[in-house]
Scaffold this motif. Structure first.
Motif, PDB file in Angstrom:
ATOM      1  N   THR A  79       5.796  -7.522 -11.374  1.00  0.00           N
ATOM      2  CA  THR A  79       6.661  -7.547 -12.553  1.00  0.00           C
ATOM      3  C   THR A  79       7.160  -6.161 -12.937  1.00  0.00           C
ATOM      4  O   THR A  79       8.173  -6.039 -13.618  1.00  0.00           O
ATOM      5  N   LEU A  80       6.467  -5.119 -12.512  1.00  0.00           N
ATOM      6  CA  LEU A  80       6.877  -3.763 -12.869  1.00  0.00           C
ATOM      7  C   LEU A  80       8.048  -3.321 -11.994  1.00  0.00           C
ATOM      8  O   LEU A  80       8.012  -3.452 -10.775  1.00  0.00           O
ATOM      9  N   PRO A  81       9.095  -2.774 -12.620  1.00  0.00           N
ATOM     10  CA  PRO A  81      10.288  -2.377 -11.864  1.00  0.00           C
ATOM     11  C   PRO A  81      10.008  -1.420 -10.709  1.00  0.00           C
ATOM     12  O   PRO A  81      10.589  -1.566  -9.636  1.00  0.00           O
ATOM     13  N   ASN A  82       9.117  -0.430 -10.908  1.00  0.00           N
ATOM     14  CA  ASN A  82       8.871   0.529  -9.824  1.00  0.00           C
ATOM     15  C   ASN A  82       8.175  -0.150  -8.636  1.00  0.00           C
ATOM     16  O   ASN A  82       8.409   0.209  -7.490  1.00  0.00           O
ATOM     17  N   GLN A  83       7.331  -1.143  -8.888  1.00  0.00           N
ATOM     18  CA  GLN A  83       6.695  -1.886  -7.798  1.00  0.00           C
ATOM     19  C   GLN A  83       7.739  -2.695  -7.028  1.00  0.00           C
ATOM     20  O   GLN A  83       7.697  -2.752  -5.796  1.00  0.00           O
ATOM     21  N   ILE A  84       8.657  -3.289  -7.760  1.00  0.00           N
ATOM     22  CA  ILE A  84       9.699  -4.102  -7.117  1.00  0.00           C
ATOM     23  C   ILE A  84      10.613  -3.219  -6.272  1.00  0.00           C
ATOM     24  O   ILE A  84      10.980  -3.582  -5.161  1.00  0.00           O
ATOM     25  N   VAL A  85      10.967  -2.050  -6.779  1.00  0.00           N
ATOM     26  CA  VAL A  85      11.819  -1.122  -6.031  1.00  0.00           C
ATOM     27  C   VAL A  85      11.127  -0.707  -4.730  1.00  0.00           C
ATOM     28  O   VAL A  85      11.741  -0.698  -3.663  1.00  0.00           O
ATOM     29  N   GLN A  86       9.846  -0.381  -4.808  1.00  0.00           N
ATOM     30  CA  GLN A  86       9.097  -0.001  -3.609  1.00  0.00           C
ATOM     31  C   GLN A  86       9.056  -1.148  -2.603  1.00  0.00           C
ATOM     32  O   GLN A  86       9.235  -0.933  -1.396  1.00  0.00           O
ATOM     33  N   LEU A  87       8.814  -2.347  -3.084  1.00  0.00           N
ATOM     34  CA  LEU A  87       8.788  -3.503  -2.189  1.00  0.00           C
ATOM     35  C   LEU A  87      10.166  -3.764  -1.594  1.00  0.00           C
ATOM     36  O   LEU A  87      10.279  -4.091  -0.411  1.00  0.00           O
ATOM     37  N   ASP A  88      11.219  -3.608  -2.387  1.00  0.00           N
ATOM     38  CA  ASP A  88      12.575  -3.787  -1.868  1.00  0.00           C
ATOM     39  C   ASP A  88      12.860  -2.803  -0.734  1.00  0.00           C
ATOM     40  O   ASP A  88      13.497  -3.165   0.259  1.00  0.00           O
ATOM     41  N   GLN A  89      12.382  -1.578  -0.866  1.00  0.00           N
ATOM     42  CA  GLN A  89      12.569  -0.580   0.191  1.00  0.00           C
ATOM     43  C   GLN A  89      11.816  -0.978   1.452  1.00  0.00           C
ATOM     44  O   GLN A  89      12.340  -0.860   2.560  1.00  0.00           O
ATOM     45  N   ARG A  90      10.602  -1.454   1.276  1.00  0.00           N
ATOM     46  CA  ARG A  90       9.815  -1.905   2.432  1.00  0.00           C
ATOM     47  C   ARG A  90      10.436  -3.148   3.074  1.00  0.00           C
ATOM     48  O   ARG A  90      10.451  -3.284   4.301  1.00  0.00           O
ATOM     49  N   ILE A  91      10.978  -4.041   2.252  1.00  0.00           N
ATOM     50  CA  ILE A  91      11.652  -5.240   2.770  1.00  0.00           C
ATOM     51  C   ILE A  91      12.883  -4.838   3.575  1.00  0.00           C
ATOM     52  O   ILE A  91      13.111  -5.348   4.670  1.00  0.00           O
ATOM     53  N   GLU A  92      13.665  -3.908   3.032  1.00  0.00           N
ATOM     54  CA  GLU A  92      14.866  -3.451   3.744  1.00  0.00           C
ATOM     55  C   GLU A  92      14.492  -2.794   5.074  1.00  0.00           C
ATOM     56  O   GLU A  92      15.137  -3.037   6.104  1.00  0.00           O
ATOM     57  N   HIS A  93      13.456  -1.970   5.066  1.00  0.00           N
ATOM     58  CA  HIS A  93      12.988  -1.318   6.294  1.00  0.00           C
ATOM     59  C   HIS A  93      12.545  -2.364   7.328  1.00  0.00           C
ATOM     60  O   HIS A  93      12.894  -2.273   8.512  1.00  0.00           O
ATOM     61  N   THR A  94      11.793  -3.351   6.891  1.00  0.00           N
ATOM     62  CA  THR A  94      11.312  -4.396   7.803  1.00  0.00           C
ATOM     63  C   THR A  94      12.478  -5.233   8.313  1.00  0.00           C
ATOM     64  O   THR A  94      12.528  -5.571   9.506  1.00  0.00           O
ATOM     65  N   ASP A  95      13.421  -5.545   7.448  1.00  0.00           N
ATOM     66  CA  ASP A  95      14.607  -6.299   7.859  1.00  0.00           C
ATOM     67  C   ASP A  95      15.384  -5.537   8.926  1.00  0.00           C
ATOM     68  O   ASP A  95      15.812  -6.118   9.928  1.00  0.00           O
ATOM     69  N   ASN A  96      15.559  -4.239   8.732  1.00  0.00           N
ATOM     70  CA  ASN A  96      16.249  -3.416   9.732  1.00  0.00           C
ATOM     71  C   ASN A  96      15.491  -3.400  11.054  1.00  0.00           C
ATOM     72  O   ASN A  96      16.106  -3.457  12.128  1.00  0.00           O
ATOM     73  N   ALA A  97      14.172  -3.335  10.988  1.00  0.00           N
ATOM     74  CA  ALA A  97      13.365  -3.337  12.214  1.00  0.00           C
ATOM     75  C   ALA A  97      13.512  -4.668  12.959  1.00  0.00           C
ATOM     76  O   ALA A  97      13.631  -4.691  14.195  1.00  0.00           O
ATOM     77  N   ILE A  98      13.522  -5.772  12.228  1.00  0.00           N
ATOM     78  CA  ILE A  98      13.725  -7.085  12.864  1.00  0.00           C
ATOM     79  C   ILE A  98      15.104  -7.137  13.511  1.00  0.00           C
ATOM     80  O   ILE A  98      15.248  -7.566  14.669  1.00  0.00           O
ATOM     81  N   ASN A  99      16.123  -6.679  12.780  1.00  0.00           N
ATOM     82  CA  ASN A  99      17.480  -6.680  13.336  1.00  0.00           C
ATOM     83  C   ASN A  99      17.557  -5.868  14.619  1.00  0.00           C
ATOM     84  O   ASN A  99      18.157  -6.307  15.599  1.00  0.00           O
ATOM     85  N   GLN A 100      16.929  -4.691  14.635  1.00  0.00           N
ATOM     86  CA  GLN A 100      16.947  -3.853  15.837  1.00  0.00           C
ATOM     87  C   GLN A 100      16.294  -4.566  17.015  1.00  0.00           C
ATOM     88  O   GLN A 100      16.788  -4.502  18.146  1.00  0.00           O
TER      89      GLN A 100
END
Length: 165
Positions: A125-146
């Motif tokens: 629920t905390l915005p900074n936790q969500i931002v960190q998770l969004d960054q990790r999600i984006e990184h993982t998504d890019n890795a899957i795409n590659q």
């Protein structure tokens, strides 16, 4: 059954792990269901517990395949019904080929990470936790795409031309 409106020959498929996706969507939106959810006519199911397939279906390559194989509906939406969806070129790997199996395992591991991250995001629920998770999600998504690009032998030029126009 109490929920029956008509006969259904595939009730048993709902009790299995499966991939679920909406029947009208703008981009790939596939998920795995281990909760035995029943869907109505607004969703389709693929009766497989296949994280490799899930990774390919949610990749940017699948966006390109949507444009190539699916008719476009009003507002930029697609309807991935079986008649069109069955033509998608999903790369089959030889289970006896160690290199291919290793590649598949890498995609599966990344998809498992993505599923865990998405689950964690739902619980934060905390915005900074969500931002960190969004960054990790984006990184993982890019890795899957590659990995998917490698799997299909796409060059950097093809990726830029076809997938990022």
């Amino acid at each position: 059954y109490w929920w029956e409106l008509r006969a259904c020959e595939y009730y048993a498929e709902f009790e299995k792990p499966k991939i679920i996706y909406p029947n009208i969507l703008k981009q790939p939106e596939f998920t795995l269901d281990y909760n035995h959810w029943y869907t109505n006519q607004k969703c389709f199911i693929i009766s497989l517990d296949d994280k490799y397939l899930l990774g390919i279906l949610n990749s940017k390559l699948d966006n390109f395949l949507f444009e190539k194989y699916l008719p476009k509906l009003r507002g930029g939406f697609y309807e991935p019904s079986y008649v069109f969806f069955k033509e998608f070129p999903i790369k089959k790997l030889d289970p006896k080929n160690k290199a291919q199996q290793s590649f598949k395992d890498e995609i599966v591991k990344l998809v498992e990470t993505m599923l865990q991250l998405q689950q964690q995001k739902k619980q934060r629920t905390l915005p900074n936790q969500i931002v960190q998770l969004d960054q990790r999600i984006e990184h993982t998504d890019n890795a899957i795409n590659q990995k998917v690009y490698q799997l299909y032998g796409l060059t950097n030029e093809e990726i830029k031309m076809k997938l990022y126009k």
